[in-house]
Design a protein around this motif. Sequence first.
Motif, PDB file in Angstrom:
ATOM      1  N   THR A  30       7.502 -10.965 -27.636  1.00 53.82           N
ATOM      2  CA  THR A  30       6.811 -12.044 -28.351  1.00 53.82           C
ATOM      3  C   THR A  30       7.278 -12.166 -29.791  1.00 53.82           C
ATOM      4  O   THR A  30       6.694 -12.927 -30.570  1.00 53.82           O
ATOM      5  CB  THR A  30       5.289 -11.806 -28.351  1.00 53.82           C
ATOM      6  OG1 THR A  30       4.988 -10.653 -29.154  1.00 53.82           O
ATOM      7  CG2 THR A  30       4.761 -11.595 -26.954  1.00 53.82           C
ATOM      8  N   LEU A  31       8.337 -11.438 -30.150  1.00 54.30           N
ATOM      9  CA  LEU A  31       8.816 -11.412 -31.528  1.00 54.30           C
ATOM     10  C   LEU A  31      10.336 -11.469 -31.573  1.00 54.30           C
ATOM     11  O   LEU A  31      11.001 -10.996 -30.642  1.00 54.30           O
ATOM     12  CB  LEU A  31       8.362 -10.125 -32.233  1.00 54.30           C
ATOM     13  CG  LEU A  31       6.859  -9.884 -32.373  1.00 54.30           C
ATOM     14  CD1 LEU A  31       6.602  -8.428 -32.740  1.00 54.30           C
ATOM     15  CD2 LEU A  31       6.269 -10.813 -33.414  1.00 54.30           C
ATOM     16  N   PRO A  32      10.906 -12.021 -32.636  1.00 57.97           N
ATOM     17  CA  PRO A  32      12.358 -11.912 -32.806  1.00 57.97           C
ATOM     18  C   PRO A  32      12.763 -10.438 -32.825  1.00 57.97           C
ATOM     19  O   PRO A  32      12.027  -9.597 -33.357  1.00 57.97           O
ATOM     20  CB  PRO A  32      12.607 -12.580 -34.159  1.00 57.97           C
ATOM     21  CG  PRO A  32      11.419 -13.461 -34.386  1.00 57.97           C
ATOM     22  CD  PRO A  32      10.268 -12.777 -33.731  1.00 57.97           C
ATOM     23  N   PRO A  33      13.899 -10.077 -32.259  1.00 49.92           N
ATOM     24  CA  PRO A  33      14.292  -8.658 -32.155  1.00 49.92           C
ATOM     25  C   PRO A  33      14.242  -7.905 -33.479  1.00 49.92           C
ATOM     26  O   PRO A  33      13.738  -6.785 -33.545  1.00 49.92           O
ATOM     27  CB  PRO A  33      15.716  -8.735 -31.594  1.00 49.92           C
ATOM     28  CG  PRO A  33      15.738 -10.012 -30.813  1.00 49.92           C
ATOM     29  CD  PRO A  33      14.873 -10.968 -31.581  1.00 49.92           C
ATOM     30  N   GLU A  34      14.749  -8.513 -34.545  1.00 45.65           N
ATOM     31  CA  GLU A  34      14.758  -7.807 -35.832  1.00 45.65           C
ATOM     32  C   GLU A  34      13.337  -7.573 -36.340  1.00 45.65           C
ATOM     33  O   GLU A  34      13.035  -6.519 -36.903  1.00 45.65           O
ATOM     34  CB  GLU A  34      15.549  -8.598 -36.874  1.00 45.65           C
ATOM     35  CG  GLU A  34      15.674  -7.867 -38.208  1.00 45.65           C
ATOM     36  CD  GLU A  34      16.559  -8.594 -39.195  1.00 45.65           C
ATOM     37  OE1 GLU A  34      16.008  -9.143 -40.170  1.00 45.65           O
ATOM     38  OE2 GLU A  34      17.800  -8.615 -38.985  1.00 45.65           O
ATOM     39  N   ILE A  35      12.457  -8.538 -36.112  1.00 52.98           N
ATOM     40  CA  ILE A  35      11.060  -8.386 -36.541  1.00 52.98           C
ATOM     41  C   ILE A  35      10.401  -7.247 -35.782  1.00 52.98           C
ATOM     42  O   ILE A  35       9.659  -6.434 -36.343  1.00 52.98           O
ATOM     43  CB  ILE A  35      10.284  -9.693 -36.340  1.00 52.98           C
ATOM     44  CG1 ILE A  35      10.925 -10.840 -37.127  1.00 52.98           C
ATOM     45  CG2 ILE A  35       8.821  -9.524 -36.739  1.00 52.98           C
ATOM     46  CD1 ILE A  35      11.014 -10.611 -38.610  1.00 52.98           C
ATOM     47  N   GLY A  36      10.677  -7.166 -34.480  1.00 51.62           N
ATOM     48  CA  GLY A  36      10.129  -6.084 -33.680  1.00 51.62           C
ATOM     49  C   GLY A  36      10.582  -4.722 -34.162  1.00 51.62           C
ATOM     50  O   GLY A  36       9.802  -3.766 -34.208  1.00 51.62           O
ATOM     51  N   GLU A  37      11.865  -4.619 -34.527  1.00 51.34           N
ATOM     52  CA  GLU A  37      12.392  -3.344 -35.017  1.00 51.34           C
ATOM     53  C   GLU A  37      11.749  -2.952 -36.349  1.00 51.34           C
ATOM     54  O   GLU A  37      11.404  -1.788 -36.570  1.00 51.34           O
ATOM     55  CB  GLU A  37      13.911  -3.434 -35.178  1.00 51.34           C
ATOM     56  CG  GLU A  37      14.674  -3.501 -33.866  1.00 51.34           C
ATOM     57  CD  GLU A  37      14.522  -2.212 -33.052  1.00 51.34           C
ATOM     58  OE1 GLU A  37      14.371  -1.130 -33.672  1.00 51.34           O
ATOM     59  OE2 GLU A  37      14.545  -2.298 -31.820  1.00 51.34           O
ATOM     60  N   VAL A  38      11.577  -3.923 -37.238  1.00 55.95           N
ATOM     61  CA  VAL A  38      10.947  -3.621 -38.527  1.00 55.95           C
ATOM     62  C   VAL A  38       9.489  -3.202 -38.316  1.00 55.95           C
ATOM     63  O   VAL A  38       9.006  -2.253 -38.949  1.00 55.95           O
ATOM     64  CB  VAL A  38      11.030  -4.838 -39.465  1.00 55.95           C
ATOM     65  CG1 VAL A  38      10.225  -4.584 -40.751  1.00 55.95           C
ATOM     66  CG2 VAL A  38      12.479  -5.138 -39.823  1.00 55.95           C
TER      67      VAL A  38
END
Length: 535
Positions: free
Chosen positions: A442-450
């Motif tokens: 449900t999130l952009p990949p980079e946002i999920g990682e952060v």
Amino acid sequence: MDIIWPDLKISIDEDEAQLPDFIGHKLGIADDRISNFRVLRRAVDARKKPSIYFVYTVGFTLEGSKQELRRILSRNSHLRKNVSEPEKKTEHKPEKKLLHRPVVIGAGPAGYFAALALAEAGYKPLVLERGEAVENRGKSVQRFWQEGRLNLESNVQFGEGGAGTFSDGKLTTRIHDDRTRYVLDTFVQFGASPEILFQAKPHIGTDVLTSIVKNMRKRIQELQGEVRFETKVTGLSFRDGRLYAVMAGGEAIPAEAVILAVGNSARDVYGFLFKAGVMIERKPFAIGLRIEHDQSFINWSQYGMESHPRLGAAEYQLTYKDSSTGRGAYSFCMCPGGRVIASSSEEFGVVTNGMSEWARDSGVANSAIVVTVRPEDFSSEHPLAGVEFQRSWEHRAFLLGGESYRAPAQNTMDFINNKLTGELSGKYTYAPGVVPANLRQTLPPEIGEVLARSFLDFDRKIKGFLKDSVLTGVETRTSAPVRILRDETGQSPSAKGLFPAGEGAGYAGGIMSSAVDGLRMAEKLISMYTVSYRE
């Protein structure tokens, strides 16, 4: 002499009513020489838990000769004289006469405070609100939460009181504006607890806000203002770059001055403004997830005790700066003793938010944990690209939740490990219900990682933060993805007579700053126009 005593610290077990006696003892004077005592601010100092203190700023009048008072001040350097400055009155000469009453679009904090200011100045405003009056709005919201039946025009985002009505009712703000005191006084006048006048972190609660907004409406009406509910604004009409009518409820309402105080979910309004040539630009905001804990755990982490009758439910505030991406992650809209609520305003999208009542006694704490997103993260340079960015992730959450407005949820450790949750292990409160899922989707990949890295950091700051915690998604409506431009007069440079205001216009974030911005735009309007119409 009027005196201010800042940083007056007493144990939470001591009686606040004894503060004048405490002051008299500390200063070595009789109690009867202290009068006009008042608490100006009260905060909690829990740095040495479980020894917890209230820290007060108090004011009082001290009787005595000038010589004696000077001696007391010289011996107690922490005291200071309260020198109040005379109120500055700004003289203005309005340039034009209003031929029609001013229109306020939106009955949230910005709209209602703007309307109240206009009404008190004799302008008899017309307030247009697409949603229902708060009494009926509450029924529509409950029907959505219980049955999944979404009213597209009256919901958590739209209706009397705005999105803030179904929230914790936080009144904290980072702005420094004298109008904040007027806002607090007004809330107390219409039903809020007087404690909000001196609490370091004041809040009202959804249950109290609903009655406050009704009382504000009644006052606007008493001053000959009008409030129309279930009246959707579908367009604005301009001639030679100047506003002349508002299209609403199937009619053209003549208007040359409009305060546009819609919330950040009024995407259709952004659309018709853009088509009309009103200047709009992209702006950053933040997206993320809601995290829930047992409130007793948060109390222990903050206070070193499970509960105390004078402390209430504990809050937390967390921030994280990601070194590899430069993005910030932070807790947002933390709701002690509250619940996570369904906040959709469009079909085929899931949106989360948090809510608490005045008592904050649900036993569950929740907060959004969000990450900043920038205009370059959007799919295009179109002014409304941020809207589509939000919508795309809300739709993914809708699909993951089973296409029924249930929300996808996940154990926090599973999210960190990018692992599908099979069975939820902690407390969760979202209605109409949740579906175990992998919220990375449900999130952009980079946002999920952060986010994952921020959770690990927060667990170091609050030991056990990750244990038995549940995430629900997705949180996208943290602030407006656009800014409706305005000039020094408060008007749109491309649409004279249009005064964009509040959170939906991109100039506020929360109840307090929205209310202040609504007041500011009402003052701008009043400084430009005088009343000449008769209603």
